[in-house]
Write a protein that holds these residues in place. Structure first.
Motif, PDB file in Angstrom:
ATOM      1  N   MET A 123       0.818  -1.215   0.000  1.00 51.87           N
ATOM      2  CA  MET A 123       0.000   0.000   0.000  1.00 51.87           C
ATOM      3  C   MET A 123       0.852   1.265   0.000  1.00 51.87           C
ATOM      4  SD  MET A 123      -3.257  -1.011   2.392  1.00 51.87           S
ATOM      5  CE  MET A 123      -4.339   0.101   1.507  1.00 51.87           C
ATOM      6  N   GLY A 124       2.028   1.200   0.573  1.00 50.28           N
ATOM      7  CA  GLY A 124       2.945   2.322   0.503  1.00 50.28           C
ATOM      8  C   GLY A 124       2.574   3.538   1.330  1.00 50.28           C
ATOM      9  N   TRP A 125       1.766   3.377   2.379  1.00 49.03           N
ATOM     10  CA  TRP A 125       1.402   4.524   3.201  1.00 49.03           C
ATOM     11  C   TRP A 125       2.616   5.038   3.973  1.00 49.03           C
ATOM     12  CZ3 TRP A 125      -3.740   2.816   6.010  1.00 49.03           C
ATOM     13  CH2 TRP A 125      -4.766   2.748   5.060  1.00 49.03           C
ATOM     14  N   ARG A 126       2.635   6.344   4.222  1.00 48.21           N
ATOM     15  CA  ARG A 126       3.658   6.969   5.054  1.00 48.21           C
ATOM     16  C   ARG A 126       2.984   8.006   5.955  1.00 48.21           C
ATOM     17  NH1 ARG A 126       5.886   3.267   3.405  1.00 48.21           N
ATOM     18  NH2 ARG A 126       7.896   3.057   2.314  1.00 48.21           N
ATOM     19  N   ASP A 127       3.147   7.851   7.270  1.00 48.18           N
ATOM     20  CA  ASP A 127       2.668   8.822   8.268  1.00 48.18           C
ATOM     21  C   ASP A 127       1.187   9.169   8.077  1.00 48.18           C
ATOM     22  OD1 ASP A 127       5.230   9.003   9.442  1.00 48.18           O
ATOM     23  OD2 ASP A 127       5.852  10.383   7.859  1.00 48.18           O
ATOM     24  N   VAL A 128       0.356   8.151   7.985  1.00 47.55           N
ATOM     25  CA  VAL A 128      -1.087   8.331   7.811  1.00 47.55           C
ATOM     26  C   VAL A 128      -1.762   8.404   9.187  1.00 47.55           C
ATOM     27  CG1 VAL A 128      -3.216   7.264   6.983  1.00 47.55           C
ATOM     28  CG2 VAL A 128      -1.147   7.172   5.582  1.00 47.55           C
ATOM     29  N   PRO A 129      -2.453   9.503   9.517  1.00 49.16           N
ATOM     30  CA  PRO A 129      -3.119   9.641  10.823  1.00 49.16           C
ATOM     31  C   PRO A 129      -4.442   8.866  10.851  1.00 49.16           C
ATOM     32  CG  PRO A 129      -3.522  11.593   9.513  1.00 49.16           C
ATOM     33  CD  PRO A 129      -2.613  10.718   8.687  1.00 49.16           C
ATOM     34  N   LEU A 130      -4.338   7.562  10.779  1.00 53.21           N
ATOM     35  CA  LEU A 130      -5.518   6.730  10.557  1.00 53.21           C
ATOM     36  C   LEU A 130      -6.514   6.823  11.705  1.00 53.21           C
ATOM     37  CD1 LEU A 130      -6.942   4.712   8.733  1.00 53.21           C
ATOM     38  CD2 LEU A 130      -5.642   2.878   9.837  1.00 53.21           C
ATOM     39  N   ARG A 131      -6.035   6.884  12.959  1.00 47.98           N
ATOM     40  CA  ARG A 131      -6.983   6.969  14.077  1.00 47.98           C
ATOM     41  C   ARG A 131      -7.830   8.238  13.983  1.00 47.98           C
ATOM     42  NH1 ARG A 131      -4.254   7.388  19.628  1.00 47.98           N
ATOM     43  NH2 ARG A 131      -4.338   9.623  19.189  1.00 47.98           N
ATOM     44  N   ALA A 132      -7.202   9.360  13.727  1.00 45.63           N
ATOM     45  CA  ALA A 132      -7.933  10.619  13.618  1.00 45.63           C
ATOM     46  C   ALA A 132      -8.921  10.566  12.455  1.00 45.63           C
ATOM     47  CB  ALA A 132      -6.960  11.777  13.434  1.00 45.63           C
ATOM     48  N   MET A 133      -8.536   9.946  11.362  1.00 47.62           N
ATOM     49  CA  MET A 133      -9.414   9.838  10.205  1.00 47.62           C
ATOM     50  C   MET A 133     -10.643   8.979  10.526  1.00 47.62           C
ATOM     51  SD  MET A 133      -6.411   9.313   7.359  1.00 47.62           S
ATOM     52  CE  MET A 133      -7.480   9.175   5.915  1.00 47.62           C
ATOM     53  N   LEU A 134     -10.440   7.897  11.268  1.00 50.13           N
ATOM     54  CA  LEU A 134     -11.563   7.034  11.638  1.00 50.13           C
ATOM     55  C   LEU A 134     -12.478   7.721  12.649  1.00 50.13           C
ATOM     56  CD1 LEU A 134      -9.722   3.598  11.951  1.00 50.13           C
ATOM     57  CD2 LEU A 134     -11.341   4.280  10.165  1.00 50.13           C
ATOM     58  N   GLU A 135     -11.895   8.435  13.598  1.00 51.68           N
ATOM     59  CA  GLU A 135     -12.725   9.127  14.589  1.00 51.68           C
ATOM     60  C   GLU A 135     -13.537  10.240  13.943  1.00 51.68           C
ATOM     61  OE1 GLU A 135     -10.344   8.287  18.748  1.00 51.68           O
ATOM     62  OE2 GLU A 135     -10.009  10.214  17.728  1.00 51.68           O
ATOM     63  N   GLU A 136     -12.967  10.901  12.958  1.00 54.04           N
ATOM     64  CA  GLU A 136     -13.719  11.937  12.248  1.00 54.04           C
ATOM     65  C   GLU A 136     -14.845  11.310  11.434  1.00 54.04           C
ATOM     66  OE1 GLU A 136     -13.037  15.507   8.936  1.00 54.04           O
ATOM     67  OE2 GLU A 136     -11.318  14.371   9.707  1.00 54.04           O
ATOM     68  N   ALA A 137     -14.586  10.130  10.860  1.00 58.23           N
ATOM     69  CA  ALA A 137     -15.590   9.482  10.009  1.00 58.23           C
ATOM     70  C   ALA A 137     -16.750   8.916  10.819  1.00 58.23           C
ATOM     71  CB  ALA A 137     -14.940   8.375   9.184  1.00 58.23           C
ATOM     72  N   PHE A 138     -16.477   8.445  12.058  1.00 59.68           N
ATOM     73  CA  PHE A 138     -17.510   7.729  12.812  1.00 59.68           C
ATOM     74  C   PHE A 138     -17.925   8.409  14.112  1.00 59.68           C
ATOM     75  CE2 PHE A 138     -15.363   4.460  10.266  1.00 59.68           C
ATOM     76  CZ  PHE A 138     -16.453   3.936   9.598  1.00 59.68           C
ATOM     77  N   ASP A 139     -17.142   9.381  14.577  1.00 55.83           N
ATOM     78  CA  ASP A 139     -17.458  10.086  15.814  1.00 55.83           C
ATOM     79  C   ASP A 139     -17.556   9.139  17.006  1.00 55.83           C
ATOM     80  OD1 ASP A 139     -17.866  12.406  17.261  1.00 55.83           O
ATOM     81  OD2 ASP A 139     -20.042  12.265  17.125  1.00 55.83           O
ATOM     82  N   ILE A 140     -16.686   8.147  17.029  1.00 55.91           N
ATOM     83  CA  ILE A 140     -16.541   7.231  18.161  1.00 55.91           C
ATOM     84  C   ILE A 140     -15.047   7.004  18.383  1.00 55.91           C
ATOM     85  CG2 ILE A 140     -18.755   6.037  17.876  1.00 55.91           C
ATOM     86  CD1 ILE A 140     -17.255   3.820  16.390  1.00 55.91           C
ATOM     87  N   PRO A 141     -14.655   6.526  19.576  1.00 58.27           N
ATOM     88  CA  PRO A 141     -13.230   6.242  19.796  1.00 58.27           C
ATOM     89  C   PRO A 141     -12.704   5.213  18.806  1.00 58.27           C
ATOM     90  CG  PRO A 141     -14.423   6.260  21.869  1.00 58.27           C
ATOM     91  CD  PRO A 141     -15.461   6.311  20.786  1.00 58.27           C
TER      92      PRO A 141
END
Length: 351
Positions: A123-141
Motif C-alpha cells: 500500500m505504501g502509506w507513510r505517516d497516515v493519521p488513521l486513528r484521527a481519520m476514523l474518529e472523524e468518520a464515525f465520531d466514536i473512539p
C-alpha cells in the motif's frame, strides 16, 4: 504419498466454524450495562474485511471488499465507512450502541499517536493519521495497530495461544512478520518496529541491507512472494508452461505430492524459518511460536519447519503450533482491542 491439497476456502470455513464454537462467556465482555457493539477492521493489501461484534466479542455480521491497487488512505477510510453502514443496516439495534472501532494496518504503526508510519510495498502509506481519520468518520473512539500485532492479540485471546503469557505469532503470507507477546503484553519496540523479522539476516540469504519499501532478506526467502520468486528463478523445472507459475501454497502442494524441485524449495524455506525461530527463541526465551497466514498455515511447511528445528538441538525447544483463528486472527484481535477501547474512558491501555 497421499496428496493433501491446502484448500484456502476449506481453511476459511474451518476458521468460521472454530470462531462460532468459541465460548463467548470467556471472551472478556465490556464492563457496562448498556448495549455495546464494536467494529474490527483488517486492512490488507488486496482485501478489506470488517466485522461487527457484540459486547462479548461474538461476530454478528461481516463485510469485505477489494483494495487491490488502492494507495489513497482517504479512499480506504471511505470504504470502511461504506462497510460499517452496510453492517449497521443489517443490525439496526447497533446504530445507537456502536462504541468503538479498531483497525489493523500492514505496517509499522504508532499506537499512541494513532499513525501508520509506514506500510509495506502493498500500500505504501507513510505517516497516515488513521486513528484521527476514523474518529472523524464515525465520531466514536478509534484505535489502530499493526495487523500482525492484532493477530497475536487474537490468538492470545481466543486462539492457539490462549492463556500463554509469552509467545511469538509468525504471519507468513505475501511477506513475513511477527507479533510478540511478553508477560501478557504486546511488545512493539521503541520505534514501534518490533517484529519486522522480514529484514532478519540469516545464513543462506544475501548479506545486503534492503532498500526502503523492498522485502528484507528473510522475507525474500520465506515470504510468499519470495518463495514464488525462488521457484521461478531457481527451482522450477525447465518449462515455460503457465502451470509452472505457482503460488507458494501450490508449490507446497506439489511437495506433498512428491515433486522433487518443490520438495527442495520447501526444505530451503523450512530451514530458513527454523533458523529465524531459533534466533528469536534464544533472545526472547519464548516457549511457543504460532504460525499463521496463508503460507504459514500450510501443513507441509509446519511439518518441515518442526523437523528442521529439531535438528538444532536446543536446550528447551519451543512448541510450534498453527493458528487456530486462521484468516480471522487479525479481525478477532481488532475486535478485542475495540472492546478494550469501549470499556475505558479516553484512550485504551496499550497492551
Amino acid at each position: 504419498m497421499t496428496r493433501r491439497i491446502f484448500n484456502e476456502e476449506a481453511l476459511l470455513q474451518m476458521t468460521h466454524d472454530r470462531i462460532r464454537s468459541l465460548d463467548t462467556t470467556h471472551r472478556g465482555s465490556v464492563a457496562t450495562d448498556d448495549p455495546c457493539y464494536v467494529v474490527g477492521v483488517d486492512i490488507g493489501g488486496t482485501n478489506l474485511r470488517l466485522a461487527l461484534a457484540d459486547g462479548n466479542g461474538a461476530i454478528e455480521a461481516r463485510w469485505a471488499c477489494s483494495t487491490a491497487g488502492l494507495r489513497d488512505a482517504e479512499v480506504v477510510v471511505q470504504l470502511i465507512k461504506q462497510g460499517v453502514e452496510h453492517l449497521l443496516a443489517q443490525h439496526p439495534a447497533a446504530n445507537q450502541s456502536l462504541r468503538a472501532i479498531a483497525a489493523g494496518a500492514p505496517g509499522i504503526t504508532d499506537v499512541e499517536a494513532g499513525i501508520v508510519i509506514a506500510t509495506s510495498y502493498l500500500m505504501g502509506w507513510r505517516d497516515v493519521p488513521l486513528r484521527a481519520m476514523l474518529e472523524e468518520a464515525f465520531d466514536i473512539p478509534a484505535v489502530v495497530d499493526n495487523d500482525v500485532n492484532l493477530a497475536a492479540l487474537g490468538e492470545s485471546w481466543a486462539g492457539a495461544a490462549k492463556d500463554a503469557g509469552d509467545f511469538v505469532f509468525l504471519a507468513i503470507g505475501t511477506g513475513i512478520g511477527a507479533g510478540i507477546m511478553l508477560n501478557g503484553q504486546l511488545f512493539r519496540g521503541a520505534s514501534w518496529a518490533a517484529g519486522e523479522i522480514g529484514y532478519m539476516l540469516i545464513s543462506g540469504v544475501p548479506d545486503v541491507s534492503a532498500k526502503r519499501g523492498e522485502p528484507g532478506a528473510l522475507e525474500s526467502m520465506s515470504g510468499g512472494e519470495g518463495i514464488r520468486a525462488q521457484w521461478q528463478n531457481h527451482f522450477r523445472p525447465e518449462s515455460n508452461a503457465p502451470a509452472d507459475d505457482l503460488t507458494a501454497t501450490q508449490i507446497f502442494d506439489r511437495a506433498l505430492d512428491g515433486d522433487p524441485p518443490a520438495q527442495a524449495l520447501l526444505q530451503q524455506t523450512a530451514v530458513a524459518l527454523s533458523r529465524a525461530i531459533y534466533n528469536i527463541a534464544l533472545v526472547l526465551n519464548c516457549p511457543l511460536f504460532v504460525l499463521g497466514g496463508s503460507v504459514g498455515m500450510h501443513p507441509a511447511l509446519i511439518d518441515a519447519t518442526r523437523a528442521a528445528l529439531a535438528t538444532l538441538n536446543m536446550r528447551t525447544p519451543p512448541r510450534l503450533l498453527h493458528s487456530v483463528l486462521g484468516v480471522d486472527a487479525q479481525l478477532i484481535g481488532a475486535i478485542r482491542l475495540a472492546l478494550l477501547t469501549a470499556a475505558v474512558s479516553g484512550r485504551p491501555p496499550i497492551l
